[in-house]
Enzyme design. Structure first.
Site, PDB file in Angstrom:
ATOM      1  CB  ILE A 103      -0.928   0.005   1.252  1.00 43.85           C
ATOM      2  CG1 ILE A 103      -0.098   0.031   2.558  1.00 43.85           C
ATOM      3  CG2 ILE A 103      -1.892  -1.169   1.229  1.00 43.85           C
ATOM      4  CD1 ILE A 103      -0.929   0.235   3.825  1.00 43.85           C
ATOM      5  CG  HIS A 119      -3.675  -6.108   0.036  1.00 42.49           C
ATOM      6  ND1 HIS A 119      -2.629  -6.851   0.532  1.00 42.49           N
ATOM      7  CD2 HIS A 119      -4.579  -7.022  -0.407  1.00 42.49           C
ATOM      8  CE1 HIS A 119      -2.897  -8.143   0.396  1.00 42.49           C
ATOM      9  NE2 HIS A 119      -4.078  -8.273  -0.180  1.00 42.49           N
ATOM     10  CB  THR A 188       4.894 -12.113  -1.555  1.00 40.25           C
ATOM     11  OG1 THR A 188       3.686 -12.506  -0.868  1.00 40.25           O
ATOM     12  CG2 THR A 188       5.065 -12.967  -2.796  1.00 40.25           C
ATOM     13  CB  SER A 189       5.285 -14.969   3.308  1.00 41.19           C
ATOM     14  OG  SER A 189       4.037 -14.289   3.552  1.00 41.19           O
TER      15      SER A 189
END
Ligand code: APR
Length: 238
Positions: A103, A119, A188-189
């Site tokens: 974001i 998001h 990113t996980s």
């Protein structure tokens, strides 16, 4: 996977799409969420998934804004090499879209045009009563709950837990992934849905992961580079 192989795939692909998470912004000085030094690892009164939920925003609005201002809004952060290289690749016609869970607005700040912010964005805030827009700086400049001139409560244009993603953003992101021949997933996980699930729409040839740590979905990738995405992308020639 070597940098040379990554370079070669980017050079010969007709439609490359980038899908990123908080790890793309850590080299800009922003913490991610689930790493040992991540936002969710900091001691808070409530679990982070509670504090960043719609219910918490509605019932503990002032506490939400205090947490959000301290932990999630970092206006001084600047794009790093990952953001700038992706913008250069888009400009050269070698990247069709950036899809981000972040974001922070850093992809657009770096010059990327076709960005899907799954998001939302901390740079956009709206009055819940009249819909008036407020910038990130405006809501950060006040203490407590930011109020609109109509006295309505201002809310960040970010997707909180319990809230759904924007339909247009979702369909744009899924179409981009579904028509790509190369999908680069980075930073990113891959643990938060529905975002992490969008990878399954990929039908192309090269599914690439660039991530510092192992993820829940490593086995799904045909090519993996474990490392820092800013450093790695910095070595890519446009
Ligand atoms: N280069 C590459 N990978 C990195 C780097 C880096 N410089 N820094 C961190 N990483 C990796 C970490 O190893 C980790 O696997 O990025 C990943 C970040 O994972 P998370 O902290 O879980 O962030 P993310 O996957 O974006 O979280 C998804 O969770 O709470 C929600 O809305 C929030 O959008 C967020 C979502």
């Amino acid at each position: 996977m070597t940098i040379e192989k990554l370079q070669n795939i980017i050079d010969i692909s007709n439609s490359t799409v980038f899908f990123g998470g908080a790890g793309v912004s850590t080299e800009s000085g922003l913490p991610d969420f689930r790493s040992p030094d991540g936002i969710y690892m900091s001691k808070q009164k409530y679990p982070p998934e509670t504090m960043l939920s719609h219910t918490f925003f509605m019932e503990h609005t002032e506490e939400f804004w205090d947490f959000y201002r301290n932990m999630l809004y970092c206006p001084e952060a600047k794009p790093n090499a990952a953001h700038t290289k992706l913008a250069e690749l888009e400009k050269a016609g070698k990247l069709t879209a950036v899809i981000t869970q972040n974001i922070d607005g850093l992809h657009s700040a770096a010059g990327s045009k076709n960005v899907f912010e799954l998001h939302g964005s901390a740079l956009r805030n709206y009055c819940m009563k009249c819909g008036k827009f407020y910038s990130g700086d405006e809501v950060m400049a006040v203490k407590g709950i930011p109020k609109c001139t109509c006295d309505g409560t201002i809310k960040p244009d970010v997707v909180l837990y319990e809230e759904s993603l924007d339909d247009e953003t979702v369909s744009g992101a899924i179409n981009a992934i579904a028509s790509a021949d190369t999908l680069i997933v980075a930073g990113t996980s891959l643990t938060v849905y529905p975002a992490a699930g969008f990878i399954r729409y990929f039908r192309g040839k090269n599914l690439i992961l660039i991530n510092r740590d192992k993820t829940a979905m490593d086995s799904a990738f045909s090519h993996i580079i474990h490392g820092k995405v800013g450093e790695i992308m910095n070595k890519i020639k446009v």
